[in-house]
Design a protein around this motif. Structure first.
Motif, PDB file in Angstrom:
ATOM      1  N   VAL A   9       0.862  -1.183   0.000  1.00  0.00           N
ATOM      2  CA  VAL A   9       0.000   0.000   0.000  1.00  0.00           C
ATOM      3  C   VAL A   9       0.899   1.234   0.000  1.00  0.00           C
ATOM      4  O   VAL A   9       1.699   1.432   0.916  1.00  0.00           O
ATOM      5  CB  VAL A   9      -0.940   0.027   1.215  1.00  0.00           C
ATOM      6  CG1 VAL A   9      -1.704   1.342   1.270  1.00  0.00           C
ATOM      7  CG2 VAL A   9      -1.915  -1.143   1.172  1.00  0.00           C
ATOM      8  N   THR A  10       0.798   2.040  -1.047  1.00  0.00           N
ATOM      9  CA  THR A  10       1.623   3.233  -1.171  1.00  0.00           C
ATOM     10  C   THR A  10       1.113   4.372  -0.302  1.00  0.00           C
ATOM     11  O   THR A  10       1.880   5.071   0.350  1.00  0.00           O
ATOM     12  CB  THR A  10       1.662   3.708  -2.640  1.00  0.00           C
ATOM     13  OG1 THR A  10       1.991   2.601  -3.471  1.00  0.00           O
ATOM     14  CG2 THR A  10       2.679   4.807  -2.826  1.00  0.00           C
ATOM     15  N   CYS A  11      -0.207   4.565  -0.306  1.00  0.00           N
ATOM     16  CA  CYS A  11      -0.808   5.666   0.441  1.00  0.00           C
ATOM     17  C   CYS A  11      -2.296   5.389   0.621  1.00  0.00           C
ATOM     18  O   CYS A  11      -2.871   4.531  -0.055  1.00  0.00           O
ATOM     19  CB  CYS A  11      -0.596   7.002  -0.273  1.00  0.00           C
ATOM     20  SG  CYS A  11      -1.083   6.994  -2.018  1.00  0.00           S
ATOM     21  N   ASN A  26       0.045   0.365  -4.502  1.00  0.00           N
ATOM     22  CA  ASN A  26       1.336   0.431  -5.191  1.00  0.00           C
ATOM     23  C   ASN A  26       1.180   0.361  -6.713  1.00  0.00           C
ATOM     24  O   ASN A  26       1.888  -0.364  -7.399  1.00  0.00           O
ATOM     25  CB  ASN A  26       2.260  -0.694  -4.698  1.00  0.00           C
ATOM     26  CG  ASN A  26       3.713  -0.431  -5.029  1.00  0.00           C
ATOM     27  OD1 ASN A  26       4.131   0.717  -5.132  1.00  0.00           O
ATOM     28  ND2 ASN A  26       4.486  -1.485  -5.211  1.00  0.00           N
ATOM     29  N   SER A  27       0.241   1.154  -7.230  1.00  0.00           N
ATOM     30  CA  SER A  27      -0.015   1.181  -8.668  1.00  0.00           C
ATOM     31  C   SER A  27      -0.477   2.576  -9.063  1.00  0.00           C
ATOM     32  O   SER A  27      -0.481   3.500  -8.249  1.00  0.00           O
ATOM     33  CB  SER A  27      -1.074   0.140  -9.050  1.00  0.00           C
ATOM     34  OG  SER A  27      -2.360   0.573  -8.645  1.00  0.00           O
ATOM     35  N   LEU A  55       1.494   6.711 -13.628  1.00  0.00           N
ATOM     36  CA  LEU A  55       2.497   6.095 -12.767  1.00  0.00           C
ATOM     37  C   LEU A  55       1.942   5.976 -11.353  1.00  0.00           C
ATOM     38  O   LEU A  55       0.831   6.436 -11.073  1.00  0.00           O
ATOM     39  CB  LEU A  55       3.787   6.921 -12.783  1.00  0.00           C
ATOM     40  CG  LEU A  55       4.528   7.011 -14.131  1.00  0.00           C
ATOM     41  CD1 LEU A  55       5.713   7.965 -14.012  1.00  0.00           C
ATOM     42  CD2 LEU A  55       4.986   5.643 -14.592  1.00  0.00           C
ATOM     43  N   VAL A  56       2.726   5.373 -10.471  1.00  0.00           N
ATOM     44  CA  VAL A  56       2.239   5.070  -9.129  1.00  0.00           C
ATOM     45  C   VAL A  56       1.745   6.331  -8.416  1.00  0.00           C
ATOM     46  O   VAL A  56       2.339   7.402  -8.519  1.00  0.00           O
ATOM     47  CB  VAL A  56       3.348   4.372  -8.309  1.00  0.00           C
ATOM     48  CG1 VAL A  56       4.530   5.296  -8.087  1.00  0.00           C
ATOM     49  CG2 VAL A  56       2.808   3.862  -6.990  1.00  0.00           C
ATOM     50  N   CYS A  72      -2.092  12.629  -6.157  1.00  0.00           N
ATOM     51  CA  CYS A  72      -0.933  13.042  -6.936  1.00  0.00           C
ATOM     52  C   CYS A  72      -0.068  11.831  -7.203  1.00  0.00           C
ATOM     53  O   CYS A  72      -0.177  10.805  -6.539  1.00  0.00           O
ATOM     54  CB  CYS A  72      -0.146  14.159  -6.248  1.00  0.00           C
ATOM     55  SG  CYS A  72       0.765  13.649  -4.770  1.00  0.00           S
ATOM     56  N   SER A  73       0.803  11.948  -8.193  1.00  0.00           N
ATOM     57  CA  SER A  73       1.495  10.760  -8.692  1.00  0.00           C
ATOM     58  C   SER A  73       2.900  11.098  -9.164  1.00  0.00           C
ATOM     59  O   SER A  73       3.248  12.264  -9.395  1.00  0.00           O
ATOM     60  CB  SER A  73       0.680  10.165  -9.851  1.00  0.00           C
ATOM     61  OG  SER A  73       1.421   9.235 -10.605  1.00  0.00           O
ATOM     62  N   HIS A  74       3.694  10.035  -9.348  1.00  0.00           N
ATOM     63  CA  HIS A  74       5.017  10.197  -9.944  1.00  0.00           C
ATOM     64  C   HIS A  74       4.931  10.644 -11.404  1.00  0.00           C
ATOM     65  O   HIS A  74       5.950  11.017 -11.997  1.00  0.00           O
ATOM     66  CB  HIS A  74       5.788   8.882  -9.855  1.00  0.00           C
ATOM     67  CG  HIS A  74       6.202   8.537  -8.459  1.00  0.00           C
ATOM     68  ND1 HIS A  74       6.898   7.398  -8.141  1.00  0.00           N
ATOM     69  CD2 HIS A  74       6.002   9.182  -7.270  1.00  0.00           C
ATOM     70  CE1 HIS A  74       7.119   7.356  -6.841  1.00  0.00           C
ATOM     71  NE2 HIS A  74       6.577   8.432  -6.290  1.00  0.00           N
TER      72      HIS A  74
END
Length: 263
Positions: A9-11, A26-27, A55-56, A72-74
């Motif tokens: 889990v990224t966020c 994470n995607s 992107l992620v 927001c994203s990469h």
């Protein structure tokens, strides 16, 4: 049945009523789960999927004022998602950055959001109704990647943490949106947008996370040197004190009350 929601889990961000949660696994996609007030993830139900980033997704925030989500994203973009006709619809945000977006936070009054980025700038976005997009004004006085942002409760002061080992406080006062108010650092109307008001170099490592207390009289930030620093603004001056831990560094910090902090 597995009790693990995902492999990574990224966020994530909770809805204001804590009954739903937005999660990036994470995607480049964000999923909305209902029944998130249940203690077991086996009771959570995936009900929406937010598709738009390439992107992620690096950060999510759910507005405490209106039912809007900002991501927001990469991929250097941000979207504001509004729930209409039983679906989440994105609005364009003009960030104008050339490096990844790393953190995003709504202002407490819901009129603006700020984005930390690898481009050494912080876009502060507000809505332009005649164009139906979110346009940004830039805070440019950083010397390195900005890792985190935090709004003062008055929605006109913005704290940032960056990889140059500093925590800074800027004016995020936008003349056409905000009304001047008395703050811990004086009348907000006397500052121009983007003015650096104070900065602190108490950390000997990247500043990973920043947070204001509910009253707005204290500021906390955590560093990659396993430090946590507290700034007290009461009495008209800023006093910074730091504590060092023998454990691994903290990446986030949050006030539960004016006297209780979790990192």
């Amino acid at each position: 049945m597995s009790t693990k929601l995902a492999d990574g889990v990224t966020c994530h961000a909770w809805s204001p009523d804590r009954k739903r949660i937005a999660v990036c696994e994470n995607s480049e996609r964000v999923y909305i789960y209902k029944n998130a007030d249940k203690p077991s993830v086996t009771d959570w139900v995936k009900e929406h999927e937010l598709v738009g980033h390439d992107l992620v997704v690096s950060a999510i925030d759910w507005s405490p004022v209106h039912n809007k989500i900002v991501t927001c994203s990469h991929d250097r973009n941000a979207f504001v998602w509004t729930f209409t006709d039983n679906e989440w619809k994105p609005s364009l945000s003009i960030l104008r950055i050339n490096r990844a977006a790393l953190d995003v936070k709504w202002s407490p009054d819901g009129t603006k959001f700020a984005v930390a980025s690898g481009a050494k700038v912080v876009p502060v976005c507000h809505y332009e109704s005649h164009n139906d997009w979110w346009i940004s004004k830039m805070i440019k006085k950083h010397k390195s990647t900005v890792t985190s942002v935090a709004w003062h409760p008055n929605s006109q002061l913005l704290a940032t943490g960056s990889t140059d080992f500093r925590c800074r406080v800027f004016s995020a006062f936008i003349k056409d949106i905000d009304r001047p108010t008395n703050s811990i650092l004086g009348d907000t109307g006397r500052f121009s947008f983007g003015d650096q008001i104070v900065d602190f170099d108490a950390s000997n490592g990247w500043v990973e996370g920043v947070a204001w207390s509910p009253s707005g009289n204290q500021l906390a930030f955590v560093g990659h040197d396993s430090s946590i620093s507290f700034v007290d603004f009461e009495g008209g001056s800023s006093v910074c004190k730091s504590l060092k831990s023998k454990e691994l560094p903290n990446q986030k910090v949050m006030f539960l009350s004016d006297t209780v902090v979790v990192a």
